[in-house]
Scaffold this motif. Sequence first.
Motif, PDB file in Angstrom:
ATOM      1  N   ARG A  44      -3.117  11.190   1.072  1.00  0.00           N
ATOM      2  CA  ARG A  44      -3.828  12.151   1.926  1.00  0.00           C
ATOM      3  C   ARG A  44      -4.409  11.459   3.162  1.00  0.00           C
ATOM      4  NH1 ARG A  44      -6.365  16.852   0.181  1.00  0.00           N
ATOM      5  NH2 ARG A  44      -6.743  16.013  -1.892  1.00  0.00           N
ATOM      6  N   ASN A  45      -4.934  10.219   2.972  1.00  0.00           N
ATOM      7  CA  ASN A  45      -5.456   9.472   4.123  1.00  0.00           C
ATOM      8  C   ASN A  45      -4.379   9.381   5.201  1.00  0.00           C
ATOM      9  OD1 ASN A  45      -7.243   6.979   2.082  1.00  0.00           O
ATOM     10  ND2 ASN A  45      -7.939   8.974   2.824  1.00  0.00           N
ATOM     11  N   GLY A  46      -3.160   9.010   4.777  1.00  0.00           N
ATOM     12  CA  GLY A  46      -2.069   8.854   5.735  1.00  0.00           C
ATOM     13  C   GLY A  46      -1.588  10.180   6.297  1.00  0.00           C
ATOM     14  N   SER A  47      -1.367  11.176   5.414  1.00  0.00           N
ATOM     15  CA  SER A  47      -0.736  12.410   5.887  1.00  0.00           C
ATOM     16  C   SER A  47      -1.679  13.222   6.783  1.00  0.00           C
ATOM     17  CB  SER A  47      -0.241  13.252   4.709  1.00  0.00           C
ATOM     18  OG  SER A  47      -1.325  13.695   3.935  1.00  0.00           O
ATOM     19  N   SER A  48      -2.990  13.146   6.534  1.00  0.00           N
ATOM     20  CA  SER A  48      -3.904  13.910   7.399  1.00  0.00           C
ATOM     21  C   SER A  48      -3.821  13.382   8.835  1.00  0.00           C
ATOM     22  CB  SER A  48      -5.348  13.828   6.879  1.00  0.00           C
ATOM     23  OG  SER A  48      -5.801  12.494   6.878  1.00  0.00           O
ATOM     24  N   TYR A  49      -3.655  12.057   8.940  1.00  0.00           N
ATOM     25  CA  TYR A  49      -3.542  11.434  10.259  1.00  0.00           C
ATOM     26  C   TYR A  49      -2.181  11.754  10.898  1.00  0.00           C
ATOM     27  CZ  TYR A  49      -2.792   7.606  13.588  1.00  0.00           C
ATOM     28  OH  TYR A  49      -2.480   6.874  14.701  1.00  0.00           O
ATOM     29  N   HIS A  56       6.038  -1.194  17.396  1.00  0.00           N
ATOM     30  CA  HIS A  56       5.734  -2.564  17.807  1.00  0.00           C
ATOM     31  C   HIS A  56       4.854  -3.279  16.794  1.00  0.00           C
ATOM     32  CE1 HIS A  56       3.766  -5.896  19.841  1.00  0.00           C
ATOM     33  NE2 HIS A  56       4.845  -5.962  20.571  1.00  0.00           N
ATOM     34  N   ALA A  57       3.863  -2.587  16.253  1.00  0.00           N
ATOM     35  CA  ALA A  57       2.911  -3.241  15.339  1.00  0.00           C
ATOM     36  C   ALA A  57       3.602  -3.617  14.042  1.00  0.00           C
ATOM     37  CB  ALA A  57       1.747  -2.300  15.058  1.00  0.00           C
ATOM     38  N   PRO A  58       3.218  -4.752  13.458  1.00  0.00           N
ATOM     39  CA  PRO A  58       3.762  -5.086  12.137  1.00  0.00           C
ATOM     40  C   PRO A  58       3.257  -4.105  11.077  1.00  0.00           C
ATOM     41  CG  PRO A  58       2.088  -6.684  12.808  1.00  0.00           C
ATOM     42  CD  PRO A  58       2.294  -5.774  13.976  1.00  0.00           C
ATOM     43  N   PHE A  59       3.975  -4.026   9.945  1.00  0.00           N
ATOM     44  CA  PHE A  59       3.632  -3.030   8.928  1.00  0.00           C
ATOM     45  C   PHE A  59       2.288  -3.286   8.254  1.00  0.00           C
ATOM     46  CE2 PHE A  59       8.338  -1.723   7.964  1.00  0.00           C
ATOM     47  CZ  PHE A  59       8.396  -1.117   9.206  1.00  0.00           C
ATOM     48  N   HIS A  60       1.753  -4.514   8.358  1.00  0.00           N
ATOM     49  CA  HIS A  60       0.444  -4.761   7.738  1.00  0.00           C
ATOM     50  C   HIS A  60      -0.707  -4.354   8.655  1.00  0.00           C
ATOM     51  CE1 HIS A  60       1.340  -8.467   9.971  1.00  0.00           C
ATOM     52  NE2 HIS A  60       0.054  -8.559  10.147  1.00  0.00           N
ATOM     53  N   PHE A  61      -0.370  -3.802   9.796  1.00  0.00           N
ATOM     54  CA  PHE A  61      -1.346  -3.419  10.808  1.00  0.00           C
ATOM     55  C   PHE A  61      -1.394  -1.878  10.804  1.00  0.00           C
ATOM     56  CE2 PHE A  61      -2.205  -4.524  15.586  1.00  0.00           C
ATOM     57  CZ  PHE A  61      -3.532  -4.177  15.414  1.00  0.00           C
ATOM     58  N   ASP A  62      -2.577  -1.278  10.893  1.00  0.00           N
ATOM     59  CA  ASP A  62      -2.671   0.174  10.683  1.00  0.00           C
ATOM     60  C   ASP A  62      -2.000   1.008  11.781  1.00  0.00           C
ATOM     61  OD1 ASP A  62      -4.555  -0.341  12.584  1.00  0.00           O
ATOM     62  OD2 ASP A  62      -6.190   0.728  11.628  1.00  0.00           O
ATOM     63  N   LEU A  63      -1.702   0.396  12.939  1.00  0.00           N
ATOM     64  CA  LEU A  63      -0.970   1.152  13.963  1.00  0.00           C
ATOM     65  C   LEU A  63       0.396   1.597  13.430  1.00  0.00           C
ATOM     66  CD1 LEU A  63      -3.080  -0.400  15.823  1.00  0.00           C
ATOM     67  CD2 LEU A  63      -1.345  -0.301  17.607  1.00  0.00           C
ATOM     68  N   SER A  64       0.917   0.849  12.460  1.00  0.00           N
ATOM     69  CA  SER A  64       2.268   1.131  11.968  1.00  0.00           C
ATOM     70  C   SER A  64       2.361   2.490  11.262  1.00  0.00           C
ATOM     71  CB  SER A  64       2.726   0.027  11.009  1.00  0.00           C
ATOM     72  OG  SER A  64       1.935   0.041   9.829  1.00  0.00           O
ATOM     73  N   ILE A  65       1.253   3.039  10.802  1.00  0.00           N
ATOM     74  CA  ILE A  65       1.310   4.319  10.085  1.00  0.00           C
ATOM     75  C   ILE A  65       1.869   5.416  10.996  1.00  0.00           C
ATOM     76  CG2 ILE A  65      -0.046   6.071   8.839  1.00  0.00           C
ATOM     77  CD1 ILE A  65       0.317   3.334   7.381  1.00  0.00           C
TER      78      ILE A  65
END
Lengths: 86, 520
Positions: free
Chosen positions: B189-194, B213-222
Motif C-alpha cells: 500500500r505504501n508503494g501503490s498509494s504513491y 536513473h536511480a539505483p533500485f536501493h534508492f527510493d526514487l526507483s519506485i
Amino acid sequence: MNAIQIRTMARDFILKEFLPGERPENLTDSTELITDGILDSLATLKLVAYLEKSCGIEIAPDELVPENLNSIAQIANFVQSKQPST
Amino acid sequence: MTVAALHEYLEQSARRYPQTCAAVEASSGRQITYCELDALSDQVRDHLRRIGVRPADRVGICLPKSIASLAVLFGILKVGAAYVPVDSLAPPARNAFIFNDCGVRAIFVEASRAETLRCELARLAAEPCLLPLDWSDGPSPLATYLARVEAGGLAVEDESARPGPDNLAYVLYTSGSTGQPKGVMLTHRNGSSYVDWCSDILAPDENDRFSSHAPFHFDLSILDIFVPLKHGATVFLIGEELGKNPTRMASVIAERRLTVWYSTPSVLTLLVEHGSLDARDDHALRFILFAGEVFPVKHLRRLKAVVPRARYLNLYGPTETNVCTYYEIPQTIAEDRSAPFPIGRACSHVKARVIDPNGRNVPRGQEGELAISGAPVMLGYWNMPERTSAAFHVDSSGRWYRTGDVVIEGDGGVYTFRGRRDRMVKRRGYRIELGEIETALYRHPAISEVAAIARSEESGVSIKVFYASRDGHALSLIELKRFCAHNLPAYMAPDWFSHQQLLPKTSTDKIDYQHLMRME
C-alpha cells in the motif's frame, strides 16, 4: 607525446586538482585511481577533459571506463593508443 | 486503477499490452516485452518457491541494474516476499550486514561478487541461499541461470501470491546515525498509494518512455519501476556506468525520445554542464522530475533554458514516506532569484502538518518539523522498535512520521525547507548520517579522533572531515580516500580531510562542532 610525458602530465594534474598537499611519491603509476576512491565520477570527467585538451585527442563516451583510466600507467597506455602514430 | 499488490501492475499490463516493450537496457539496447517480463518473473517466482522461499520472507538483490534485476524484483514480489536491494558496488561487509540484519532467505548476486559476499555473511554466521547470475555467460544471465537450475523442474503452483496491501513489499536501507544502516519497511500500500498519485500528476500512457536513473536501493526507483509498468509505457534502465556518463546519457534522452526524466538535481546539473545537452533541440521530454536535494537555482535556470518545453516538478520526501510534497517550477524564473524553490504542498495521498518538539501545531510562518501521515508512511524500521516509535508522533489525529526536516508553511499550504534538526545531510540525493562516516573512520588504526561536518555551498553540499592521528602526523590523502572507498559506499566519501593535532572540545569535553563549522 611519449609515455613518460603523459604520465608526468597526468600525475601533476591529479596531484594538483584532487590530492592537494599529498606527497608526490605516494601517487605511483599503479595507484588505483577509481577503485580506491581517488577520482570520483566528476573528477574523472575533469581529468578526461584535461587529457583531451592537452594531448589533442578525443575520448569517446564509451571509453570512459575504469579499464582505461584506473591508474596513471593505464591512462598513459590509453592516451598513447589514441594518438595518431607518427 | 489501484491494486492490492505491486506486481499486479505488471500482470495487468502484460494482459493489456503483451507485445509492447516494457524495459530497455539503455547501454546495451537489450529489451523485453511485457509478456516476456511477466513470464520471466514467473520463472523467478517458481524457482524461489522451489528453494523454500515463502510469503513474508525477504530476498536480497545484489545485482547491476538490468532486465535481469527487474525480473528478479517482480519474481520476489510474486512469491509474496519482500525484496531487499543493495548497491552491488558497496563494501561487501556492509551488504552482508544488511542481508543478515533483515534475515534474507536468498540473495540474487552477480556471480563475480558471490564468493566475497559469502565470506562476509559467514563471518556473521548467516547462510542464506546465494543465487549467482553470471554476465560472462551472455547477455541474459537470468534466463541462463534459470535454465540450468530448472532442468526438468515442475512449478510447485503456477499462481502468484496475493499479499494484502499491508504486507511488506520492500526494505530500503538508509544511512544510520549509529554507524550501521537501518532498514525502512515499506508495504504494497505504501508503494501503490504513491504510484497512483504519480498517475494523477503525470497522466502517463503507453507511449511514454521513462528514465530509470536511480539505483533500485534508492527510493526514487519506485516511481521509475512501477509507474511506467502500470501504464504500459517503456522504462529505460540506466546502469551504474552509463549513469555517470553525461554525454552518453544526453544521447539516450535525445535518441530514445524519453518523455519523463527523474533523477537528483546533481545528475541534471551534470547533464547540463558536461553532457552537451544544449547541443540538442529535439527533446521529447514532457516532465523533468527531481528530488533528493536542493536544486541550485543557477543550474535549474540553465536547464530550463535548454529544455524549455518540459514541466519541472520538485518532489520532496524521505524514504520513510517517499514523495509527500511537490512543487511545480514556474515557467519563468526571475532573473534575480537565487533562493531555492519551496518543497511545495502536500500530495493528495498524504496529510502534512508542522509541529513543535511536543507534537503541537506550529503557527503558519514559523519554523517547525514537518510531520506526515497517510497511506505511504512506512511500517517502521526493521527490528528497531524503539527507533520506530521515536520516529512517530501519535495523537488523536493519527500516526505522524516526524521527517526531521525543519520547514515553514507559507501561503496556500506551500512548505519551504529550512534545514535538519539532526546530523543527517543529503548530498547528490543520498542521505548520509555524518555519524556513519565517523564510525567508519574510527576503524582506521592510525586515527584517534574524527568529526564530520557538512557545508551548504552554491554548488551543493560538501562534507569535510577533521581528524587527529595517534602519532600526530597527517595521513596520506590517498590512504584516507582508499580507506573510505573500502569501508563506506562511494556516495558517503568525504570531499575534504583536514588533519588537526587535537579536535576542539566544548566545556563538557565533547567535540565542538560549532567551532569546526567556523574553521576553514
